[in-house]
Scaffold this motif. Sequence first.
Motif, PDB file in Angstrom:
ATOM      1  N   GLU A  24       3.672  -2.845   9.630  1.00  0.00           N
ATOM      2  CA  GLU A  24       4.482  -1.896   8.879  1.00  0.00           C
ATOM      3  C   GLU A  24       3.445  -2.010   7.594  1.00  0.00           C
ATOM      4  OE1 GLU A  24       8.378  -1.541   8.446  1.00  0.00           O
ATOM      5  OE2 GLU A  24       8.794  -1.463  10.536  1.00  0.00           O
ATOM      6  N   TYR A  25       3.311  -1.320   7.154  1.00  0.00           N
ATOM      7  CA  TYR A  25       2.446  -0.963   6.083  1.00  0.00           C
ATOM      8  C   TYR A  25       2.869  -0.773   5.612  1.00  0.00           C
ATOM      9  CZ  TYR A  25      -1.302   0.250   2.875  1.00  0.00           C
ATOM     10  OH  TYR A  25      -2.498   0.370   2.502  1.00  0.00           O
ATOM     11  N   PRO A  26       2.662  -2.161   4.145  1.00  0.00           N
ATOM     12  CA  PRO A  26       3.465  -2.296   3.061  1.00  0.00           C
ATOM     13  C   PRO A  26       3.561  -1.016   2.103  1.00  0.00           C
ATOM     14  CG  PRO A  26       1.024  -3.104   2.755  1.00  0.00           C
ATOM     15  CD  PRO A  26       1.164  -2.618   3.862  1.00  0.00           C
ATOM     16  N   ASN A  27       5.241  -1.296   1.518  1.00  0.00           N
ATOM     17  CA  ASN A  27       5.267  -0.117   0.656  1.00  0.00           C
ATOM     18  C   ASN A  27       4.463  -0.183  -0.548  1.00  0.00           C
ATOM     19  OD1 ASN A  27       7.123  -2.114  -0.522  1.00  0.00           O
ATOM     20  ND2 ASN A  27       9.273  -1.049   0.140  1.00  0.00           N
ATOM     21  N   GLN A  28       4.986   0.865  -2.012  1.00  0.00           N
ATOM     22  CA  GLN A  28       4.486   1.124  -2.416  1.00  0.00           C
ATOM     23  C   GLN A  28       4.918  -0.512  -3.503  1.00  0.00           C
ATOM     24  OE1 GLN A  28       1.886   2.595  -4.133  1.00  0.00           O
ATOM     25  NE2 GLN A  28       1.439   1.110  -5.197  1.00  0.00           N
ATOM     26  N   GLU A  29       6.413  -0.947  -3.826  1.00  0.00           N
ATOM     27  CA  GLU A  29       6.691  -1.975  -4.121  1.00  0.00           C
ATOM     28  C   GLU A  29       5.936  -3.277  -3.873  1.00  0.00           C
ATOM     29  OE1 GLU A  29      10.789  -5.101  -4.097  1.00  0.00           O
ATOM     30  OE2 GLU A  29      11.377  -2.913  -3.320  1.00  0.00           O
ATOM     31  N   LEU A  30       6.032  -3.613  -2.701  1.00  0.00           N
ATOM     32  CA  LEU A  30       5.320  -5.006  -2.054  1.00  0.00           C
ATOM     33  C   LEU A  30       3.771  -4.954  -2.387  1.00  0.00           C
ATOM     34  CD1 LEU A  30       6.445  -5.160   1.510  1.00  0.00           C
ATOM     35  CD2 LEU A  30       6.434  -6.893  -0.214  1.00  0.00           C
ATOM     36  N   GLN A  31       2.982  -3.346  -2.064  1.00  0.00           N
ATOM     37  CA  GLN A  31       1.518  -2.901  -3.010  1.00  0.00           C
ATOM     38  C   GLN A  31       1.317  -4.069  -4.601  1.00  0.00           C
ATOM     39  OE1 GLN A  31       0.242   0.614  -2.072  1.00  0.00           O
ATOM     40  NE2 GLN A  31       0.508   0.619   0.026  1.00  0.00           N
ATOM     41  N   ASN A  32       2.352  -3.701  -5.781  1.00  0.00           N
ATOM     42  CA  ASN A  32       2.864  -3.810  -6.965  1.00  0.00           C
ATOM     43  C   ASN A  32       2.751  -5.100  -6.609  1.00  0.00           C
ATOM     44  OD1 ASN A  32       2.374  -1.182  -7.091  1.00  0.00           O
ATOM     45  ND2 ASN A  32       4.575  -0.945  -7.626  1.00  0.00           N
ATOM     46  N   ARG A  33       3.545  -6.404  -5.678  1.00  0.00           N
ATOM     47  CA  ARG A  33       3.591  -7.857  -5.495  1.00  0.00           C
ATOM     48  C   ARG A  33       2.394  -8.437  -5.640  1.00  0.00           C
ATOM     49  NH1 ARG A  33       8.620 -10.034  -2.178  1.00  0.00           N
ATOM     50  NH2 ARG A  33       9.731  -8.293  -3.484  1.00  0.00           N
ATOM     51  N   TYR A  34       1.048  -7.652  -4.563  1.00  0.00           N
ATOM     52  CA  TYR A  34       0.520  -8.271  -4.177  1.00  0.00           C
ATOM     53  C   TYR A  34      -0.649  -8.545  -4.980  1.00  0.00           C
ATOM     54  CZ  TYR A  34       2.126  -8.543   0.510  1.00  0.00           C
ATOM     55  OH  TYR A  34       3.173  -8.294   1.970  1.00  0.00           O
ATOM     56  N   LYS A  35      -0.739  -7.471  -5.731  1.00  0.00           N
ATOM     57  CA  LYS A  35      -1.401  -7.002  -6.737  1.00  0.00           C
ATOM     58  C   LYS A  35      -1.012  -7.866  -8.107  1.00  0.00           C
ATOM     59  CE  LYS A  35      -2.120  -2.327  -6.400  1.00  0.00           C
ATOM     60  NZ  LYS A  35      -2.304  -0.884  -6.398  1.00  0.00           N
ATOM     61  N   PHE A  36       0.044  -8.114  -7.797  1.00  0.00           N
ATOM     62  CA  PHE A  36       0.646  -9.061  -9.941  1.00  0.00           C
ATOM     63  C   PHE A  36       0.192 -10.433  -8.660  1.00  0.00           C
ATOM     64  CE2 PHE A  36       3.772 -11.881 -10.682  1.00  0.00           C
ATOM     65  CZ  PHE A  36       3.763 -11.804 -12.472  1.00  0.00           C
ATOM     66  N   GLN A  37       0.116 -11.108  -7.431  1.00  0.00           N
ATOM     67  CA  GLN A  37      -0.106 -12.125  -7.037  1.00  0.00           C
ATOM     68  C   GLN A  37      -1.461 -12.360  -7.579  1.00  0.00           C
ATOM     69  OE1 GLN A  37       1.413 -12.508  -3.338  1.00  0.00           O
ATOM     70  NE2 GLN A  37       3.885 -12.590  -4.201  1.00  0.00           N
TER      71      GLN A  37
END
Length: 56
Positions: A24-37
């Motif tokens: 599944e395509y990651p939701n906005q919360e996961l995308q923000n977490r990936y950007k932070f990492q």
Amino acid sequence: MYTTINENGILNNYATEPELYYAEYPNQELQNRYKFQAAIGTLLVTTLFLVALGVS
């Protein structure tokens, strides 16, 4: 496990195939977490590079 026996009595074992599913395509919360990492990882690598450059 699926096992067959040929005419010479040799066993062949086959693994059970897992059920397939689509990612599944990651939701906005996961995308923000990936950007932070990614930002933390970039900061770490840059710091290590600058320290190594300063020491040498």
